[in-house]
Design an enzyme around this catalytic site. Sequence first.
Site, PDB file in Angstrom:
ATOM      1  N   HIS A 366      32.107  31.840  54.175  1.00 28.36           N
ATOM      2  CA  HIS A 366      32.769  32.868  54.989  1.00 28.36           C
ATOM      3  C   HIS A 366      31.818  33.855  55.619  1.00 28.36           C
ATOM      4  CE1 HIS A 366      36.975  32.031  53.719  1.00 28.36           C
ATOM      5  NE2 HIS A 366      36.389  31.628  52.602  1.00 28.36           N
ATOM      6  N   LYS A 557      39.837  47.176  60.680  1.00 28.10           N
ATOM      7  CA  LYS A 557      39.116  46.183  59.885  1.00 28.10           C
ATOM      8  C   LYS A 557      38.196  46.950  58.951  1.00 28.10           C
ATOM      9  CE  LYS A 557      37.461  44.514  63.848  1.00 28.10           C
ATOM     10  NZ  LYS A 557      37.625  43.073  63.749  1.00 28.10           N
ATOM     11  N   ARG A 558      37.551  46.247  57.984  1.00 29.64           N
ATOM     12  CA  ARG A 558      36.570  46.935  57.155  1.00 29.64           C
ATOM     13  C   ARG A 558      35.519  47.605  58.036  1.00 29.64           C
ATOM     14  NH1 ARG A 558      36.747  46.231  51.379  1.00 29.64           N
ATOM     15  NH2 ARG A 558      34.750  47.310  51.450  1.00 29.64           N
ATOM     16  N   LYS A 563      30.250  45.143  62.604  1.00 30.13           N
ATOM     17  CA  LYS A 563      31.531  45.146  63.331  1.00 30.13           C
ATOM     18  C   LYS A 563      31.552  46.198  64.437  1.00 30.13           C
ATOM     19  CE  LYS A 563      34.115  43.539  59.212  1.00 30.13           C
ATOM     20  NZ  LYS A 563      34.749  42.256  59.576  1.00 30.13           N
ATOM     21  N   THR A 665      40.199  37.436  61.514  1.00 31.50           N
ATOM     22  CA  THR A 665      41.589  36.993  61.507  1.00 31.50           C
ATOM     23  C   THR A 665      42.486  38.097  62.058  1.00 31.50           C
ATOM     24  OG1 THR A 665      41.602  37.596  59.170  1.00 31.50           O
ATOM     25  CG2 THR A 665      41.484  35.252  59.692  1.00 31.50           C
ATOM     26  N   LYS A 669      45.869  38.111  64.613  1.00 32.32           N
ATOM     27  CA  LYS A 669      47.125  38.831  64.395  1.00 32.32           C
ATOM     28  C   LYS A 669      47.454  39.693  65.617  1.00 32.32           C
ATOM     29  CE  LYS A 669      45.831  38.878  59.605  1.00 32.32           C
ATOM     30  NZ  LYS A 669      45.048  39.592  58.576  1.00 32.32           N
TER      31      LYS A 669
HETATM   32  C1  26W Z   1      29.525  39.014  46.851  1.00 34.60           C
HETATM   33  C2  26W Z   1      29.886  40.040  47.838  1.00 34.60           C
HETATM   34  C3  26W Z   1      30.720  39.477  48.930  1.00 34.60           C
HETATM   35  C4  26W Z   1      32.039  39.826  49.009  1.00 34.60           C
HETATM   36  C5  26W Z   1      32.819  39.302  49.983  1.00 34.60           C
HETATM   37  C6  26W Z   1      30.180  38.608  49.843  1.00 34.60           C
HETATM   38  C7  26W Z   1      30.950  38.087  50.810  1.00 34.60           C
HETATM   39  C8  26W Z   1      32.272  38.424  50.886  1.00 34.60           C
HETATM   40  C9  26W Z   1      33.148  37.796  51.921  1.00 34.60           C
HETATM   41  C10 26W Z   1      32.598  36.475  52.317  1.00 34.60           C
HETATM   42  C11 26W Z   1      33.361  38.666  53.078  1.00 34.60           C
HETATM   43  C12 26W Z   1      34.530  38.222  53.916  1.00 34.60           C
HETATM   44  O1  26W Z   1      35.646  38.596  53.663  1.00 34.60           O
HETATM   45  N1  26W Z   1      34.250  37.445  54.970  1.00 34.60           N
HETATM   46  C13 26W Z   1      35.232  37.269  56.023  1.00 34.60           C
HETATM   47  O2  26W Z   1      36.008  36.102  55.810  1.00 34.60           O
HETATM   48  C14 26W Z   1      37.040  36.008  56.761  1.00 34.60           C
HETATM   49  C15 26W Z   1      37.888  34.818  56.396  1.00 34.60           C
HETATM   50  O3  26W Z   1      37.191  33.639  56.590  1.00 34.60           O
HETATM   51  C16 26W Z   1      36.469  35.915  58.166  1.00 34.60           C
HETATM   52  O4  26W Z   1      37.528  35.914  59.077  1.00 34.60           O
HETATM   53  C17 26W Z   1      35.551  37.092  58.444  1.00 34.60           C
HETATM   54  O5  26W Z   1      34.901  36.934  59.697  1.00 34.60           O
HETATM   55  C18 26W Z   1      34.510  37.205  57.352  1.00 34.60           C
HETATM   56  O6  26W Z   1      33.724  38.379  57.513  1.00 34.60           O
END
Ligand code: 26W
Length: 821
Positions: A366, A557-558, A563, A665, A669
């Site tokens: 992701h 968004k976050r 971003k 995503t 929406k």
């Molecule tokens: C370990 C720390 C950590 C926590 C969360 C590393 C990485 C993440 C996630 C991968 C972050 C995340 O939510 N990524 C998002 O995933 C969505 C669903 O696929 C995408 O639409 C977003 O672009 C992406 O940033």
Amino acid sequence: MSSSNRFKFDFLASKPKAIQRSVSNHLVYTIGKDPFTATDHDWMMAFCHVVRDRLIERWMETQRSYYRNDAKRVYYLSMEFLIGRSLTNSLLNMDIHDACSSALHRLGIELERLRNLEHDAALGNGGLGRLAACFLDSMATLDLPGIGYGIRFEYGMFRQRIENGQQVEHPENWLAHGNPWEFPRPEVAYKVRFGGRVLEYQGPNGRRQFDWIEGDLVLAQAYDTPIPGYKNDTVNNLRLWSAKAHQAFDLSCFNMGEYSSAVEEKTLSENISKVLYPDDSSSQNRELRLKQQYFFVCASLKDILRRFFSDHNDIHELPERVAIQLNDTHPAIAIPELMRVLIDKYHLEWQLAWEITTKIFSYTNHTLLPEALESWPVELLGRLLPRHLQLIYEINRRFLLMVANLHPGDTERQRRLSVIDEQDGRRVRMAHLAIIGSHKVNGVSALHSGLLKSSTFHDFDEFYPNKIINITNGITPRRWLYQANRPLSALICEAIGDAWVRDLNQLEALIPLADDSSFQERFAAAKLVNKQRLAELVKFHLGQQIDPHTLFDVQVKRIHEYKRQLLNLMRVIAHYNRLLDAPDAEVVPRTYIFGGKAAPGYFMAKLIIRLINDVADVIDNDQAVNKRLKVLFIPNYDVTTAADIIPAAELSQQISTAGMEASGTGNMKLALNGSLTMGTLDGANVEIRDQVGAENIFIFGLTTDQVKQRCQQGYHPRYHFESEPLLRRVVEMIGNGFFSPEEPERYKPLVESLLDRDHFMVMADFQAYLECSDRADAIYRQPEIWNQMAILNTAQMGYFSSDRTIQEYAQQIWQIAPIQR
Ligand code: 26W
């Protein structure tokens, strides 16, 4: 499901009268309250139990049918499930919304009032967790036997409050008043081991065997949440694990009067499921987080094997009955865990165990951000999971042998591909482990998957051709259009019927209506209703006034530097300057809406939130402009506020630095709800453009290749500062305390970052962004064209249904089919 079953569920239980009686009964017998003293919350809990009764009947029937069909199941392992509220979703999916509404009305209660009392299940950070929730909805709707596994965090994503313009985090104790949707399963509890040591011994046939012994045990106890499909009587399961002490307390301590040491172990082990890590996209190498990961993985695998052996006895058949999807690398420790069970418990030979394992697992990536790629220090992993470390070494040894065979002498390649990173201290690269142990790896948008193959995992793509594939993300149309946007849903249903709710491509039937002026007007009227509703909510909760007749320009968004909320805010300041310079300028009156949480330790992100609020204050207090320009930061952006904001949005800001947003995503929406996208060619924006047509989207800025080129040539943000007066003025205002006169240096770190590094190329894209924004304004002044474009967006977003996404996973990765009943 057969019509006779449907009849059985519906006839008795779906009539207002039966529902009314059932609510009254639950109030007395489940909640234990007298109707005369019951609070709204009591009624809400009683009502949820009524809904839950209807869920549970369908849930049992669905589970029975899976057993009858000996169905291959997919297990979706995810650290996060960002579900939000469940009440409306359950009512609409089971088609009992109106019956319930009138039953409650007879009791003198308005459904709308109860709805707002439900807490969000916020067991996730953002995109990844919400995607998992959309996937559960789609699997249930498509009659696919899909089961979610995760952690029942006692505290979910923190609540964000804004105090003096700054983010303050408050704990989210969502379970405090009870969770009506979950079923505790105290009888389903597994032991999970940490620490200890590996015992080597001679097996019966003289083979070396290993056993992991001693250490500390924690219990994982199951809680089930039913997941209803849309009007198909399928109810799937989400099973979340809660940590319980293996021994409630040490009786000998207790008897000696040492009460706090008696419960110490209990507290320590129960910490594992206490709180969700609020970090989005940055890996913190905390021991507790690794414990959380192994905790839920170990329990889930035990549960999967128990279910398999309840009606099979040959472990070789496992891959025909089980597929496991790893949602990012967070559950990747499942790969060595399954190897451990197969080898140490079932005494399989390595080769066979490995074949079974790789057939079962697949992994979704992701993110490309290097700081988000997980790696665990060898020391830590070896201390908590000594047997797993041994197995990881052996997996790596065998893998690197194959690499060496194919590329003799290429030790540099072996170093790049190794599971063990020897650079800064020795670390286990979880993504490498996940790729080697899976039969398929997927990215989440076409652009992102392409980048995985061409750069991040290029060596792996060469070594395993066809292993890395793309499956573009999607969103569930049930929650994000049908439920969240009733005015637009009603209009669409009136125009083309309701088949689009389960087949989103049917929205294409709206295309011919895009230039029908009466449909345009009604489309715009639905948008206005949503804008008015949002304005009322904002007034009620924040005491702020926003004008529904201004353009709602939204970025939710976050908060993350990549971003580029800062770029958006710099556009706001440039627009403000225009009005300062030419007070009578004809501008499109605008409400800029921001929302999003920053990770608690992310200094720059928190500073950006503060600057948004400082800019909002200055503009609010400037009588000369504040009728035409308003900035609003909506606190505590979560699934519920998303469903309030998104239907009201007209412009959707999707402006990440090209190559950095894996998919997005929220972009889907917003476009589905008839908001026009202003964005860079990043993530799924590229595919949104392909679907809605380049003429119906506002694209600007550097492409991924151009970003890369600039980096290689040496990027000089100061060049833009020197040569672009509008930009220079904006940056100077931020830097000289125009928005923080009481503390002029407050935003120095932001300005330094922009001028000295600007990793996210804000300066480079600023000019193009302003021009793009002006193009949008010119069109907003012509409502017929704007409405036509908005309709064409809604009409052509069918591809982004998570139903399509899940069908691709089912066919290309899981090899599972719908269960007909
Ligand atoms: C370990 C720390 C950590 C926590 C969360 C590393 C990485 C993440 C996630 C991968 C972050 C995340 O939510 N990524 C998002 O995933 C969505 C669903 O696929 C995408 O639409 C977003 O672009 C992406 O940033």
